[in-house]
Design an enzyme around this catalytic site. Sequence first.
Site, PDB file in Angstrom:
ATOM      1  N   ASP A   1       0.780  -1.237   0.044  1.00 43.51           N
ATOM      2  CA  ASP A   1      -0.014   0.027   0.024  1.00 43.51           C
ATOM      3  C   ASP A   1       1.128   1.082  -0.082  1.00 43.51           C
ATOM      4  OD1 ASP A   1       0.909  -0.163   2.519  1.00 43.51           O
ATOM      5  OD2 ASP A   1      -1.150  -0.011   3.462  1.00 43.51           O
ATOM      6  N   SER A   2       2.143   0.938  -0.067  1.00 39.13           N
ATOM      7  CA  SER A   2       2.994   2.132  -0.469  1.00 39.13           C
ATOM      8  C   SER A   2       2.683   2.757  -1.621  1.00 39.13           C
ATOM      9  CB  SER A   2       4.590   1.757  -0.464  1.00 39.13           C
ATOM     10  OG  SER A   2       4.486   0.506  -1.211  1.00 39.13           O
TER      11      SER A   2
ATOM     12  N   ASP B   1      -0.987  -5.956  -0.399  1.00 37.88           N
ATOM     13  CA  ASP B   1      -1.365  -5.662   0.992  1.00 37.88           C
ATOM     14  C   ASP B   1      -2.737  -5.350   1.262  1.00 37.88           C
ATOM     15  OD1 ASP B   1       0.564  -4.884   3.025  1.00 37.88           O
ATOM     16  OD2 ASP B   1       1.283  -3.119   1.931  1.00 37.88           O
TER      17      ASP B   1
ATOM     18  N   LYS C   1      -1.159  -9.403   3.054  1.00 34.87           N
ATOM     19  CA  LYS C   1      -0.496  -8.966   4.137  1.00 34.87           C
ATOM     20  C   LYS C   1      -1.035  -8.056   4.901  1.00 34.87           C
ATOM     21  CE  LYS C   1       3.170  -6.139   3.792  1.00 34.87           C
ATOM     22  NZ  LYS C   1       2.958  -4.700   4.535  1.00 34.87           N
TER      23      LYS C   1
ATOM     24  N   GLU D   1      -1.072  -5.405   8.830  1.00 36.97           N
ATOM     25  CA  GLU D   1      -0.229  -4.948   9.788  1.00 36.97           C
ATOM     26  C   GLU D   1      -0.869  -5.089  11.088  1.00 36.97           C
ATOM     27  OE1 GLU D   1       0.269  -0.749   8.789  1.00 36.97           O
ATOM     28  OE2 GLU D   1       1.129  -1.271   6.915  1.00 36.97           O
TER      29      GLU D   1
ATOM     30  N   GLU E   1       9.547  -4.126  10.281  1.00 38.45           N
ATOM     31  CA  GLU E   1      10.040  -2.958   9.508  1.00 38.45           C
ATOM     32  C   GLU E   1      10.478  -1.723  10.653  1.00 38.45           C
ATOM     33  OE1 GLU E   1       7.088  -1.123   6.843  1.00 38.45           O
ATOM     34  OE2 GLU E   1       8.197   0.747   6.811  1.00 38.45           O
TER      35      GLU E   1
HETATM   36  O1  KIV Z   1       3.587  -0.909   1.413  1.00 40.66           O
HETATM   37  C1  KIV Z   1       4.583  -1.507   1.325  1.00 40.66           C
HETATM   38  O2  KIV Z   1       5.410  -1.305   0.305  1.00 40.66           O
HETATM   39  C2  KIV Z   1       5.097  -2.397   2.532  1.00 40.66           C
HETATM   40  C3  KIV Z   1       6.559  -2.783   2.531  1.00 40.66           C
HETATM   41  C4  KIV Z   1       7.764  -1.685   2.235  1.00 40.66           C
HETATM   42  C5  KIV Z   1       6.993  -3.602   3.690  1.00 40.66           C
HETATM   43  O3  KIV Z   1       4.475  -2.814   3.331  1.00 40.66           O
END
Ligand code: KIV
Length: 276
Positions: A46-47, A85, A115, A117, A184
């Site tokens: 989600d970056s 994510d 993924k 968090e 992280e």
């Molecule tokens: O959103 C993302 O890119 C991430 C990673 C950098 C671990 O969660």
Amino acid sequence: MTDKFTVSHFKEFKDKKNKISILTAYDYPTAKILDETGVHSILVGDSLGMVVLGYEDTLKVTMNDMVHHIKAVSRATKRAFVIGDMPFLSYHTGISDSVTNAGRLVSEGGCKAVKLEGGIEIAEDIKAIIKAGIPVMGHLGYTPQSINLFGGHKAQGKSFEIAQKIYSDALALQEAGVFSIVLECVPYKLAAFITKKLDIPTIGIGSGPSCDGQVLVTHDIIGLAGDFSPKHAKKYIDVGSLIKSAVNNYMDEVDKELFPTIKNSFVVDEDIIKRL
Ligand code: KIV
């Protein structure tokens, strides 16, 4: 090069003390290039919010955004293990929502795992997602969706209480069944301690060399993140400068009528032009 990287390779790599390399991608051409390199896994993080959509954090990224970009990455990927994510609030409103949203990323997006968090507080959501047949990756330490709780982008685990919380969360996530955990911005000695205690692999970002694998945002390592240069990353090439130089050459050649030439166009019978 590992033929097709699957969820089972994560544990296999840890047991054989082989390191796992993961990079982010959000679009078809980048994912295709990454897949061809042999990188083990591609994370559609989600970056996306900051890296591609221009937001200041990850909080505005929606389920529809994630599905859209995971689709593009999955279409391009033949070999690497694609992880999607789960965005902010897609797994905080009840277990049924968590399973439905994880299911969308897999069935509509095409990723192989999701993924999330967080620690013990999301253990039941994780168990339910796994029960639906979806592998889950955990994410502890600095978790960007909680930026407002942390008061900014800060390393986590420097005090005994937080270090203990990250360690007990890692054990809880392993118990819940995750196949691996991203750590992280966790101090490297704490990351090394957790890595030694777990049977599943840790994937570090800013958490030192002892983790079982590493993950980075691709734009940070290829110089496509502008002036942003995080401590945890390393720039291996400056693609931003290469793009600027190519665009300057193009503009110059257009201006001087060096490009295009007739070779870049098509032929029509002279008669047709005359008849006009
Ligand atoms: O959103 C993302 O890119 C991430 C990673 C950098 C671990 O969660």
